[in-house]
Design a protein around this motif. Structure first.
Motif, PDB file in Angstrom:
ATOM      1  N   VAL A  68       0.912  -1.039   0.100  1.00 51.57           N
ATOM      2  CA  VAL A  68      -0.075   0.089  -0.119  1.00 51.57           C
ATOM      3  C   VAL A  68       0.956   1.224  -0.247  1.00 51.57           C
ATOM      4  CG1 VAL A  68      -0.253   0.006   2.477  1.00 51.57           C
ATOM      5  CG2 VAL A  68      -1.976   1.013   0.948  1.00 51.57           C
ATOM      6  N   GLY A 110      -2.494   5.105   0.595  1.00 53.54           N
ATOM      7  CA  GLY A 110      -3.657   4.336   0.329  1.00 53.54           C
ATOM      8  C   GLY A 110      -3.657   3.566  -0.945  1.00 53.54           C
ATOM      9  N   VAL A 111      -3.095   3.622  -1.975  1.00 54.03           N
ATOM     10  CA  VAL A 111      -3.242   3.059  -3.431  1.00 54.03           C
ATOM     11  C   VAL A 111      -2.738   1.612  -3.136  1.00 54.03           C
ATOM     12  CG1 VAL A 111      -2.574   3.130  -5.713  1.00 54.03           C
ATOM     13  CG2 VAL A 111      -3.500   5.178  -4.584  1.00 54.03           C
ATOM     14  N   ARG A 116       0.686  -4.317   3.393  1.00 54.40           N
ATOM     15  CA  ARG A 116      -0.781  -4.183   3.430  1.00 54.40           C
ATOM     16  C   ARG A 116      -1.515  -5.414   4.262  1.00 54.40           C
ATOM     17  NH1 ARG A 116      -2.482  -8.470   1.976  1.00 54.40           N
ATOM     18  NH2 ARG A 116      -1.941  -9.640   0.100  1.00 54.40           N
ATOM     19  N   CYS A 129      -7.744   3.259   6.644  1.00 56.87           N
ATOM     20  CA  CYS A 129      -8.568   2.763   5.545  1.00 56.87           C
ATOM     21  C   CYS A 129      -9.579   3.574   5.149  1.00 56.87           C
ATOM     22  CB  CYS A 129      -8.910   1.427   6.031  1.00 56.87           C
ATOM     23  SG  CYS A 129     -10.636   1.561   7.170  1.00 56.87           S
ATOM     24  N   LEU A 177     -10.491   3.767   1.391  1.00 56.18           N
ATOM     25  CA  LEU A 177     -10.175   2.828   0.457  1.00 56.18           C
ATOM     26  C   LEU A 177     -11.400   1.945   0.352  1.00 56.18           C
ATOM     27  CD1 LEU A 177      -6.967   1.833   2.642  1.00 56.18           C
ATOM     28  CD2 LEU A 177      -7.260   3.338   0.409  1.00 56.18           C
ATOM     29  N   THR A 178     -11.180   1.267  -0.776  1.00 56.63           N
ATOM     30  CA  THR A 178     -11.834   0.013  -1.241  1.00 56.63           C
ATOM     31  C   THR A 178     -11.067  -1.147  -0.920  1.00 56.63           C
ATOM     32  OG1 THR A 178     -13.332   1.286  -2.885  1.00 56.63           O
ATOM     33  CG2 THR A 178     -13.256  -1.134  -3.030  1.00 56.63           C
ATOM     34  N   ARG A 203     -15.772  -0.802   3.964  1.00 56.63           N
ATOM     35  CA  ARG A 203     -14.697  -0.788   3.180  1.00 56.63           C
ATOM     36  C   ARG A 203     -14.751  -1.935   2.294  1.00 56.63           C
ATOM     37  NH1 ARG A 203     -14.012   3.620   2.739  1.00 56.63           N
ATOM     38  NH2 ARG A 203     -15.920   3.573   4.087  1.00 56.63           N
TER      39      ARG A 203
END
Length: 183
Positions: free
Chosen positions: A98, A107-108, A140, A148, A151-152, A178
């Motif tokens: 992450v 967060g990606v 992650r 989070c 985030l998905t 999430r």
């Protein structure tokens, strides 16, 4: 409330939970209902935790356990200061990380494509030295509830720390919201 991420089972549970409203379901009842509705069947892809200390322990143990023999060990040689400081990790093709900010957006989620004794390539053609990878990414396996938001999380998500004094209905709501699928 509008459903933008999850399937109907999760959305219906979140609607029933009524977190932050006067009609909010009592926490013990809500946690028990969540455990019945979304039982843990297999190991998760991501665990949500309250504390950074818990996140660090899970990430280190899971990374060590899942690493294949040919994983590249990238050691963080400085003293880790702060809750989200870089940490030593093992990397291999297929490992998901992450972003921690900088060259990999916070967060990606990114995947390791190749790793060698001196560099690591991520999906999208990003190539980093070991020190750069540690600076711009984190493991992650576990993420804090606070980190989070927005985030998905695809795959299996476990909500941890429900039995602690710090867990409240907002953690349950954020954690459940999430995920994308009840399975």
């Amino acid at each position: 409330m509008e459903n933008k991420r999850s399937d109907a089972r999760i959305f219906n549970f979140l609607s029933w939970l009524r977190a932050g409203e006067p009609e909010q379901v009592p926490l013990a009842e809500a946690v028990e209902a969540a455990r019945r509705e979304f039982p843990r069947k297999v190991l998760p892809d991501v665990r949500l935790v309250i504390s950074h200390a818990h996140r660090i322990r899970i990430n280190e143990a899971t990374n060590r356990r899942e690493a294949p023999r040919d994983a590249v060990l990238i050691e963080y040689k400085e003293e880790a200061t702060g809750t989200n400081a870089p940490r030593t990790m093992r990397v291999w093709p297929g490992l998901k990380l992450v972003g921690a900010g900088g060259k990999v957006d916070k967060g990606v989620f990114v995947k390791v494509v190749a790793s060698s004794a001196d560099s690591v390539e991520l999906g999208g053609g990003l190539r980093f030295s070991h020190a750069e990878l540690l600076r711009h990414t984190r493991l992650r396996h576990a993420v804090t509830y606070a980190s989070c938001q927005g985030l998905t999380l695809r795959g299996r998500v476990w909500l941890c720390d429900a039995g602690t004094q710090h867990f409240d209905p907002r953690h349950l709501y954020v954690g459940c919201s999430r995920a994308t699928a009840a399975e």
